[in-house]
Design an enzyme around this catalytic site. Structure first.
Site: not given
Ligand code: CO
Length: 214
Positions: A42, A44, A46, A98, A101
């Site tokens: 992803c 993302d 993080r 994750h 999400c």
């Protein structure tokens, strides 16, 4: 300090540290790459592939998009996959989602976000496939967590449906494809144990192993 200046400063310090540890660090990396793993994760911020797996530059070939999707009309993903499988000859392809999400969460709801709604529709298809299982989970957080897992599992299936993966299996019995989910809260990766390394485990209708072109 403005963030973009901080990034350049961070880079300068990082280079200094690497060279202190190994004066040949960059010279060696510049010679070429031979990663054994393709990571589909992803976007993302993080979930950075190298940091969370304790790997270094050169070890993982990476493709990231919103909600770690394998969409068969996505030329970007297909190009990365083809290059990783047929040129770099990676041994493993990992789809890593994750918990928490935002893309998966948005796909669970009915809000309109704009262009991205067309991308999220692919995740809604996963919901439709597993509607009974998901709606049997009363707790909303648990349902969300399970949806994240099921989305990863479906993206692994989608990888196995590509001609790229199936042809590689036929010619070199690799790569293994895997589905993982990362927890932002604990840092731990869960292996969903949906690994594949041959067409024998996928439904007949998706097998495309008989060439018709002479
Ligand atoms: Co995400």
């Amino acid at each position: 300090m403005e963030i973009y200046k901080a990034l350049l400063e961070g880079n300068r310090k990082w280079v200094e540290e690497q060279l202190k540890e190994d004066p040949n660090y960059f010279n060696d990396l510049a010679k070429g790459q031979s990663p054994q793993v393709l990571w589909i994760g992803c976007s993302d911020s993080r979930v950075p592939a190298n940091q969370i797996t304790g790997t270094k530059p050169g070890e993982i070939f990476v493709h990231r998009n919103i909600a770690n999707m394998v969409v068969h009309t996505d030329m970007n993903m297909l190009s990365v996959l083809d290059y990783a499988v047929n040129v770099l000859k990676v041994r493993h392809v990992i789809v890593c989602g994750h918990y928490g999400c935002g893309g998966v969460k948005a796909a669970m709801g009915s809000k309109q976000y704009g262009l991205i709604d067309n991308w999220l529709r692919n995740i809604k298809d996963v919901y439709r496939l597993y509607k009974d299982e998901l709606e049997a989970i009363a707790d909303e957080e648990q349902r969300f967590d399970r949806f994240v897992e099921l989305n990863v599992i479906e993206q692994v299936f989608d990888l196995t449906k590509t001609s790229i993966i199936q042809n590689a299996w036929k010619s070199r019995n690799q790569p293994y494809v895997h589905g993982w989910v990362y927890s932002i809260q604990t840092g731990i990766i869960k292996d969903l144990k949906v690994s594949f390394d041959s067409t024998s485990k996928i439904p007949q209708i998706y097998r495309i192993d008989i060439p018709v072109i002479a």
